[in-house]
Design a protein around this motif. Structure first.
Motif, PDB file in Angstrom:
ATOM      1  N   LYS A   1       0.803  -1.360   0.184  1.00  0.00           N
ATOM      2  CA  LYS A   1       0.393   0.112  -0.375  1.00  0.00           C
ATOM      3  C   LYS A   1       0.704   1.014   0.396  1.00  0.00           C
ATOM      4  O   LYS A   1       0.670   2.216  -0.728  1.00  0.00           O
ATOM      5  N   SER A   2       1.553   0.992   0.627  1.00  0.00           N
ATOM      6  CA  SER A   2       2.741   2.376   1.370  1.00  0.00           C
ATOM      7  C   SER A   2       3.478   2.669  -0.244  1.00  0.00           C
ATOM      8  O   SER A   2       3.500   3.651  -0.989  1.00  0.00           O
ATOM      9  N   THR A   3       3.753   1.065  -1.101  1.00  0.00           N
ATOM     10  CA  THR A   3       4.391   1.938  -1.928  1.00  0.00           C
ATOM     11  C   THR A   3       3.935   2.501  -3.048  1.00  0.00           C
ATOM     12  O   THR A   3       4.714   3.498  -4.058  1.00  0.00           O
TER      13      THR A   3
ATOM     14  N   MET B   1      -2.293  10.061   1.746  1.00  0.00           N
ATOM     15  CA  MET B   1      -2.803  10.358   3.575  1.00  0.00           C
ATOM     16  C   MET B   1      -1.128   8.858   3.506  1.00  0.00           C
ATOM     17  O   MET B   1      -2.581   7.773   2.995  1.00  0.00           O
ATOM     18  N   ASP B   2      -0.878   7.866   3.830  1.00  0.00           N
ATOM     19  CA  ASP B   2      -0.820   7.117   4.552  1.00  0.00           C
ATOM     20  C   ASP B   2      -0.161   7.081   6.238  1.00  0.00           C
ATOM     21  O   ASP B   2       0.413   7.435   7.009  1.00  0.00           O
ATOM     22  N   GLU B   3      -1.378   6.065   6.694  1.00  0.00           N
ATOM     23  CA  GLU B   3      -2.175   5.393   7.755  1.00  0.00           C
ATOM     24  C   GLU B   3      -1.874   7.095   8.881  1.00  0.00           C
ATOM     25  O   GLU B   3      -1.369   7.047   9.518  1.00  0.00           O
ATOM     26  N   PRO B   4      -2.535   8.260   8.439  1.00  0.00           N
ATOM     27  CA  PRO B   4      -2.558   9.161   9.034  1.00  0.00           C
ATOM     28  C   PRO B   4      -2.817   9.298  10.641  1.00  0.00           C
ATOM     29  O   PRO B   4      -2.540  10.559  10.951  1.00  0.00           O
TER      30      PRO B   4
HETATM   31 MG   LIG Z   1       2.769   0.906   5.409  1.00  0.00          MG
END
Ligand SMILES: [Mg+2]
Ligand SMILES: Nc1ncnc2c1ncn2[C@@H]1O[C@H](COP(=O)(O)OP(=O)(O)OP(=O)(O)O)[C@@H](O)[C@H]1O
Lengths: 285, 305
Positions: B97-99, B225-228
């Protein structure tokens, strides 16, 4: 239960051992300082600081040597600070972390361990002879810059590394270029550490005699240098010269000069410590 | 560029946005290098299809494969994101996901082993084209990270950093914009008397809202937004969720979350990733009430992951 007790004993044992090791170094240093201070402190006065060298020990002063050291310090700072920081920034922030950068990295660390006299030979050949600078303050400063560059680079890289990558991410994500990120975020955040490293490296440079002797610094110069191209002496060379004289008066002079040199080095270290603590207080991650 | 921005009154950023159009060009003023509007891809066929899709989608992802050295982190991802929507990425840890999120503003470029194949179009522009100016892309596609990461500077300096680096020096303009963005995230009343205070002295939730404000200040079109909220307490999380929902009016938002309730509460669309594959995507309501795949259902109901 028993195991815990044994572990406690081991703990105690180690802390005693550690204390003894620490004290060993400190006590030796203390004895040395005490000896020098007792011998030299009587000689320290205004005349000693402002007199030119002389044949008579009681008329001799360290003015030329001190001014030589100041010149060397200034020029070395001007040369090594920007180059060292730029090199470290390049290696940390720009160079791709491939084999080449690893080789560079290892070599720079190794350079920090090369005996200083080798740098002296290099300086003599390249700066004094090839570039025709002769035995000048400039040639000496360039030589000492080479000597402390590895130290500055390593220290700078360490403090740049300590800046969390989340700060870089944040800066890039707002549209900053690499240079802007380095200039506005990474360098300010690591500046305390960089300055500390630079000052410690410089305080090593003030204490060096060997490489400067090889480059051609003199034991006796009648006047303080006025331009970067002048001949010069520095305090460690002056001390060495005095110590090798037979008259007791010169030995006293040497002790007094050592005290002055120590005060300068301690002051520099103090400034380094102050800067570090100040920057650390300002920046807590 | 400076003048360009100063003319703008600081009312609502959305007002001036040419939604779905070619922002990268409209925002670029004449003295800046202008990016060619023609998209060059390694796949001509796709480019021609896209002319019509350009209008519709703010983000269009075509056959994206991502590698870290030999390891393939993303496999053949296709996705479309419409303007002013919230898209949630869900999936177990390590599924990419982050990638994926970081490929959308090219933040992975700093990882030496990173390689990407395929095309990502933002407002019709292929962002992996060499002609893309990264700084411009990041201005248009902002990012908020998992851990609040304010700069170790004052609150004010944090808020205006994105504008400062654009070369804007006009103090009153900067102050105005700072106030606007801090108000948007509901932080203004809490910090207006302490703007000179270090941002690191704020609470985690305040820091995260400051990070969002700092992103809003440069007026992006898309916010990633990455797990904000994963580092925040429930109350701060609630506030930020409300804020995200509010921001939807003016921004396209893509959010990674491990919190199923959060995904279902705030997002319009959801994409479920599993081991580098995009297993299922669609309307959040459909995904959560009627998933097509067993794996999706298992994950959503908490049977694995
Ligand atoms: Mg991640
Ligand atoms: N810099 C990197 N170098 C090599 N592999 C990486 C790198 N970053 C991520 N990966 C790998 O890529 C895969 C996807 O990672 P990613 O961080 O995108 O997962 P994620 O879905 O965001 O997980 P999480 O929910 O835990 O944040 C993982 O297997 C991870 O090990």
């Amino acid at each position: 239960m028993n195991k815990i007790r044994i572990n406690r004993l081991k703990d105690k044992g180690f802390s005693v051992l550690g204390m003894v090791s620490t004290l060993f170094g400190l006590i030796l240093l203390g004895v040395l300082f005490g000896d020098i201070i007792i011998e030299g402190v009587q000689r320290i006065n205004w005349d000693f600081l402002t007199n030119l060298p002389s044949r008579k020990p009681e008329k001799s002063g360290i003015f030329t040597a001190m001014m030589g050291s100041v010149w060397i310090l200034l020029l070395t700072t001007i040369i090594s600070f920007p180059i060292g920081v730029a090199a470290a920034v390049y290696l940390e922030e720009y160079a791709t972390k491939g084999r080449l950068s690893r080789i560079l990295e290892i070599n720079i660390s190794n350079l920090a361990g090369v005996p200083s006299i080798i740098y002296g030979l290099l300086g003599l050949e390249v700066f004094a002879r090839l570039m025709g600078l002769g035995p000048s303050v400039l040639a000496g400063s360039l030589t000492l810059s080479l000597l402390i560059l590895p130290i500055i680079i390593v220290a700078t890289r360490e403090s740049i590394k300590a800046v969390p990558s989340s700060i870089r991410d944040a800066s890039f994500a707002l549209g900053a270029s690499k240079w802007q990120t380095t200039y506005f975020q990474v360098l300010p955040a690591s500046f305390g550490g960089i300055l500390t490293g630079v000052i410690l490296a410089l305080s090593r440079a003030v204490g060096e005699a060997a490489p400067l002797i090889v480059v051609g610094a003199l034991a006796y110069v009648p006047f303080a240098p006025k331009t970067p191209m002048d001949e010069f002496s520095v305090m460690p060379i002056q001390i060495f010269n005095w110590i090798s004289r037979p008259q007791h008066g010169f030995i006293v002079n040497a002790s007094a000069a050592i005290i002055v040199l120590l005060v300068i080095t301690f002051a520099m270290n103090g400034v380094a410590m102050y800067l570090r603590s100040r920057w650390q207080k300002r920046i807590k991650w | 560029m400076k003048n360009d921005l100063i003319i703008l009154p600081s009312a609502q950023p959305s007002f001036f946005k040419s939604m779905g159009s070619d922002i990268i060009n409209t925002k670029t003023s004449s003295n800046e290098p202008v990016i060619e509007s023609e998209v060059i891809t390694n796949n001509q066929e796709i480019t021609s299809v896209k002319k019509s899709e350009k209008k519709e989608y703010q983000i269009l992802v075509k056959n994206v494969n991502v590698f870290y050295s030999e390891f393939q982190a993303l496999k053949d991802i296709n996705m479309e994101v419409s303007p002013k929507s919230i898209t949630a990425f869900i999936g177990p840890s390590g599924c990419g996901k982050s990638t994926f999120l970081r490929t959308l503003n090219r933040m992975n470029d700093y990882i030496d082993s990173f390689k990407i194949k395929g095309d990502i179009f933002i407002n019709g522009k292929n962002i992996y084209n060499e002609k893309i100016i990264l700084e411009q892309l990041r201005k248009d596609v902002g990012m908020v990270f998992q851990k609040p990461n304010p700069f170790p500077k004052s609150i004010l300096e944090n808020a205006i950093y994105g504008l400062r680096i654009q070369g804007i020096k006009d103090k009153s303009f900067l102050a105005e914009r700072a106030e606007d963005s801090l108000k948007q995230v509901g932080l203004w009343d809490e910090v207006k008397d302490n703007l000179k205070k270090s941002a690191l002295a704020l609470s985690g939730g305040q820091q995260q809202r400051l990070c969002i404000a700092r992103t809003l200040a440069v007026e992006p079109e898309i916010i990633l937004m990455d797990e904000p909220t994963s580092a925040l307490d429930p109350i701060s999380t609630g506030r930020i969720e409300e804020l995200i929902f509010e921001l939807k009016k003016n921004y396209t938002i893509v959010i990674v979350t491990h919190n199923m309730q959060q995904a279902s509460r705030i997002s319009d669309n959801t994409a479920f990733f599993y081991l580098g594959e995009l297993v299922e995507q669609g309307k959040t309501n459909d995904i959560f009430t009627n998933p097509k795949y067993k794996r999706t259902e298992n994950y959503i109901t908490g049977r694995f992951g």
